[in-house]
Design a protein around this motif. Sequence first.
Motif, PDB file in Angstrom:
ATOM      1  N   CYS A  42       0.871  -1.150  -0.059  1.00 42.37           N
ATOM      2  CA  CYS A  42      -0.131   0.173  -0.061  1.00 42.37           C
ATOM      3  C   CYS A  42       0.981   1.337  -0.016  1.00 42.37           C
ATOM      4  CB  CYS A  42      -0.919   0.010   1.226  1.00 42.37           C
ATOM      5  SG  CYS A  42      -1.879   1.464   1.253  1.00 42.37           S
ATOM      6  N   LEU A  43       0.766   2.115  -1.066  1.00 43.79           N
ATOM      7  CA  LEU A  43       1.571   3.342  -0.854  1.00 43.79           C
ATOM      8  C   LEU A  43       0.711   4.606  -0.712  1.00 43.79           C
ATOM      9  CD1 LEU A  43       3.619   2.972  -4.544  1.00 43.79           C
ATOM     10  CD2 LEU A  43       4.225   2.485  -2.107  1.00 43.79           C
ATOM     11  N   ALA A  44       1.138   5.421  -0.023  1.00 41.35           N
ATOM     12  CA  ALA A  44       0.563   6.702   0.455  1.00 41.35           C
ATOM     13  C   ALA A  44       1.782   7.738   0.044  1.00 41.35           C
ATOM     14  CB  ALA A  44       0.285   6.623   1.846  1.00 41.35           C
ATOM     15  N   PRO A  45       1.130   9.100  -0.126  1.00 39.30           N
ATOM     16  CA  PRO A  45       2.316  10.017  -0.490  1.00 39.30           C
ATOM     17  C   PRO A  45       3.049  10.633   0.606  1.00 39.30           C
ATOM     18  CG  PRO A  45       0.064  11.096  -0.234  1.00 39.30           C
ATOM     19  CD  PRO A  45       0.006   9.418  -0.065  1.00 39.30           C
ATOM     20  N   THR A  46       2.710  10.504   1.803  1.00 38.37           N
ATOM     21  CA  THR A  46       3.728  10.866   3.038  1.00 38.37           C
ATOM     22  C   THR A  46       3.689  10.004   4.115  1.00 38.37           C
ATOM     23  OG1 THR A  46       1.757  11.903   4.217  1.00 38.37           O
ATOM     24  CG2 THR A  46       2.949  13.429   2.541  1.00 38.37           C
TER      25      THR A  46
END
Length: 494
Positions: A183-187
């Motif tokens: 799971c990728l998130a920007p911060t």
Amino acid sequence: MAEAGDSGGGGGGEAGPGSLPLPCLFPPGSTATPRHLPAPCAPQRCRDPFVRRRAGRGDEEEDEEEEEKVVSAETSLLNKLIRTSLVESSHAVEILQRDPNSPLYSIRTFEELPLKKELLQGIYMMGFNRPSKIQETALPMMLAYPPQNLIAQSQSGTGKTAAFVLAMLSRVNATEKYPQCLCLAPTYELALQIGCVIEAIGRFCADIKVTYAVRGNRVPQGTVLKEQIVIGTPGTMLDWCFKRKVVDVKKITLFVLDEADIMIDTQGLSFQSIRIQRALPKSCQMLLFSATFKSTVREFAGQIVSNPIMIKLREDELTLSNIRQYYFVCRSREEKYEALCNIYGSITIGQAMIFCQTRRSADWLAVAMTQDGHQVAILTAELTVVQRANVIQRFRSGKEKVLIATNVCARGIDVQQVTIVVNFSLPTNQQGEPDFETYLHRIGRTGRFGKNGIAFSMLQSQDVALVEMIEEHFQTRIKRLDPGDMEEIEKLEN
């Protein structure tokens, strides 16, 4: 009846029934070692807004301090932290693109989904008992077999995070001790907030573990990860996958990309995300989520997700129809303050939000109102996101009756008791013209939930033209009042 939401559980703060405590930037009850969870960054120092003296300050119009700018990632995190319930929408979910071979249906209860009893128990322990609008349509698609790719657009607070968390926890094979979901998130902060939701919903799934590919969480090359879910930011995740090789991308069965619109606006993140995605097996399920669905998001989505089902939940549009608007022409900042005091002395006020263009003006006003005996909170961009969230929660619970803010909170704060919004100065852009969108979101803080609201704007004579431009733009009427006319102000309550 509460719905499953975006907010994370754990941490301090007060929460009502069916809501999650605030705030949680680190998973509650985690038994993680430092490799699993990095140490938190040192909090920014919070300047006390009341240490400055009230006198000796120039007019706001002479204030050269620029209006605060808050990056979109901070705004997204703030929205996640302050949501104690879901945004209720009357709009149906729109299906923009579908797989003709896939039957589509929606659900009304969580029991209709193929969820393990442990997950149902986790959902109900959080106080939620029915799916949100976006979840009713998205969850059957995400949990279908064979797995389907999905692109979903829905504004903050509508349940996107809980939806893909349920998908991850459902797809994981708990008996296999290696990464299966990315799971990728920007911060960093947004990644950890997603982890809070996983820990809360998956609290009864003892064999499912989470680790964090974020800054400061270093893993030596050759480390064998046993956690099934890896949440992280694109740069660190890229390092874990290809340089340190602690994640075998060929074994990933589910890939989630959160906050796609923010990814695109942040230099380098979209390229890193695409590189990771292209290394995944073709059988890997792709889920992409975004708060907006601009053309840039669609183009980006086309590079990430193949043959997707696309769904969106249209935002409820703010309207000025139930907000009465007035303005005062004042000669100085002090006269603006006198007009504000007249409003307070003439109208019964539940809670009020006052918007300033600069931090300096907000600080001055907070000191003035506090010295006059008002319960005041102040919200500016120099506070950390968690500090801002706590200020908003205190205001919501009525601990302060007045919230003075710069544009950092012009959006997303729904407090039923807010009856009056004051523009201590009108929002303008760099060209000195009205910032129409900010004006709409500012005064839209009153008149929520179908109630009537009142908005006042304080301005100097040279700014009357701005009011006329706002009237023309919104096809609305803003009535002029005399700052000292108590009788006219008293009539507004009728």
